[in-house]
Write a protein that holds these residues in place. Structure first.
Motif, PDB file in Angstrom:
ATOM      1  N   ALA A   1      -8.924  11.923  -9.665  1.00  0.00           N
ATOM      2  CA  ALA A   1      -8.508  12.361  -8.331  1.00  0.00           C
ATOM      3  C   ALA A   1      -9.719  12.641  -7.449  1.00  0.00           C
ATOM      4  N   ILE A   2     -10.737  13.288  -8.010  1.00  0.00           N
ATOM      5  CA  ILE A   2     -11.960  13.568  -7.262  1.00  0.00           C
ATOM      6  C   ILE A   2     -12.623  12.265  -6.851  1.00  0.00           C
ATOM      7  N   SER A   3     -12.700  11.298  -7.788  1.00  0.00           N
ATOM      8  CA  SER A   3     -13.295   9.999  -7.493  1.00  0.00           C
ATOM      9  C   SER A   3     -12.516   9.273  -6.400  1.00  0.00           C
ATOM     10  N   ALA A   4     -11.189   9.352  -6.446  1.00  0.00           N
ATOM     11  CA  ALA A   4     -10.364   8.690  -5.434  1.00  0.00           C
ATOM     12  C   ALA A   4     -10.631   9.261  -4.046  1.00  0.00           C
ATOM     13  N   VAL A   5     -10.732  10.574  -3.941  1.00  0.00           N
ATOM     14  CA  VAL A   5     -11.003  11.212  -2.648  1.00  0.00           C
ATOM     15  C   VAL A   5     -12.403  10.851  -2.156  1.00  0.00           C
ATOM     16  N   GLU A   6     -13.385  10.836  -3.056  1.00  0.00           N
ATOM     17  CA  GLU A   6     -14.744  10.452  -2.672  1.00  0.00           C
ATOM     18  C   GLU A   6     -14.779   9.017  -2.164  1.00  0.00           C
ATOM     19  N   THR A   7     -14.069   8.129  -2.826  1.00  0.00           N
ATOM     20  CA  THR A   7     -13.999   6.727  -2.400  1.00  0.00           C
ATOM     21  C   THR A   7     -13.340   6.627  -1.028  1.00  0.00           C
TER      22      THR A   7
ATOM     23  N   ALA B   1     -10.637   5.284 -20.046  1.00  0.00           N
ATOM     24  CA  ALA B   1     -10.011   5.559 -18.740  1.00  0.00           C
ATOM     25  C   ALA B   1     -10.624   6.802 -18.110  1.00  0.00           C
ATOM     26  N   ARG B   2     -10.821   7.843 -18.896  1.00  0.00           N
ATOM     27  CA  ARG B   2     -11.414   9.080 -18.375  1.00  0.00           C
ATOM     28  C   ARG B   2     -12.868   8.883 -17.960  1.00  0.00           C
ATOM     29  N   ALA B   3     -13.526   7.886 -18.557  1.00  0.00           N
ATOM     30  CA  ALA B   3     -14.911   7.585 -18.184  1.00  0.00           C
ATOM     31  C   ALA B   3     -14.963   6.770 -16.894  1.00  0.00           C
ATOM     32  N   GLY B   4     -13.800   6.371 -16.378  1.00  0.00           N
ATOM     33  CA  GLY B   4     -13.755   5.630 -15.130  1.00  0.00           C
ATOM     34  C   GLY B   4     -13.598   4.130 -15.293  1.00  0.00           C
ATOM     35  N   CYS B   5     -13.341   3.663 -16.496  1.00  0.00           N
ATOM     36  CA  CYS B   5     -13.167   2.231 -16.727  1.00  0.00           C
ATOM     37  C   CYS B   5     -11.806   1.775 -16.187  1.00  0.00           C
TER      38      CYS B   5
ATOM     39  N   LEU C   1      -2.847  11.220 -17.179  1.00  0.00           N
ATOM     40  CA  LEU C   1      -4.204  11.640 -16.849  1.00  0.00           C
ATOM     41  C   LEU C   1      -4.266  12.564 -15.636  1.00  0.00           C
ATOM     42  N   SER C   2      -3.108  12.944 -15.093  1.00  0.00           N
ATOM     43  CA  SER C   2      -3.133  13.848 -13.932  1.00  0.00           C
ATOM     44  C   SER C   2      -3.733  15.205 -14.308  1.00  0.00           C
ATOM     45  N   ARG C   3      -3.748  15.517 -15.609  1.00  0.00           N
ATOM     46  CA  ARG C   3      -4.372  16.764 -16.048  1.00  0.00           C
ATOM     47  C   ARG C   3      -5.893  16.686 -15.960  1.00  0.00           C
TER      48      ARG C   3
END
Length: 141
Positions: free
Chosen positions: A116-122, A80-84, A109-111
């Protein structure tokens, strides 16, 4: 690719082997002319599942709140942390979709700021795309 049977459900899982892990048994097979058994006993014999669980319990002695099954949960979190996404995660771990998502939610995973960064970039990429007059996602022709 390794095809394994998940012991709890009996489901067959096709697990791709990472390049880093593949080099160890490949090199050993070349050197010895046979496959490498990674988990062995102190006598060099292949470890059984029950033996592995017992060894894990002895190693984890004194560590409260950890079980053999935590290794699967750790795999879920690392993926999950790797983005899967959930389908990628449960196709490897053998969890059901809801179970994999519950593990991720349980460990909050909010920690980890990367999702969150990926979501904003998307979102920013989406906003930068040309929008149709009616507000749909289709660009104007």
């Amino acid at each position: 690719m390794r095809v394994l049977r998940q012991s709890k459900t009996g489901a067959h899982l096709a697990i791709p082997v990472t390049a880093g892990l593949r080099t160890v048994p490949d090199a050993e097979k070349t050197r010895r002319g046979s496959a490498l058994t990674i988990c062995t006993t102190s006598r060099g014999q292949p470890r059984t599942l029950d033996g592995y669980k017992t060894s894990f319990a002895k190693t984890a002695a004194g560590i409260e709140g950890r079980t053999f099954h935590d290794t699967r949960d750790t795999a879920v979190l690392r993926l999950a942390r790797a983005g899967c996404g959930s389908p990628e995660i449960y196709s490897i771990t053998g969890h059901g979709p809801k179970s994999a998502e519950a593990i991720v939610a349980k460990h909050d995973l909010s920690r980890d700021s990367r999702p969150a960064i990926s979501a904003v970039e998307t979102l920013e990429k989406h906003k930068a795309r040309p929008q149709a007059v009616n507000g749909s996602d289709k660009p104007p022709e």
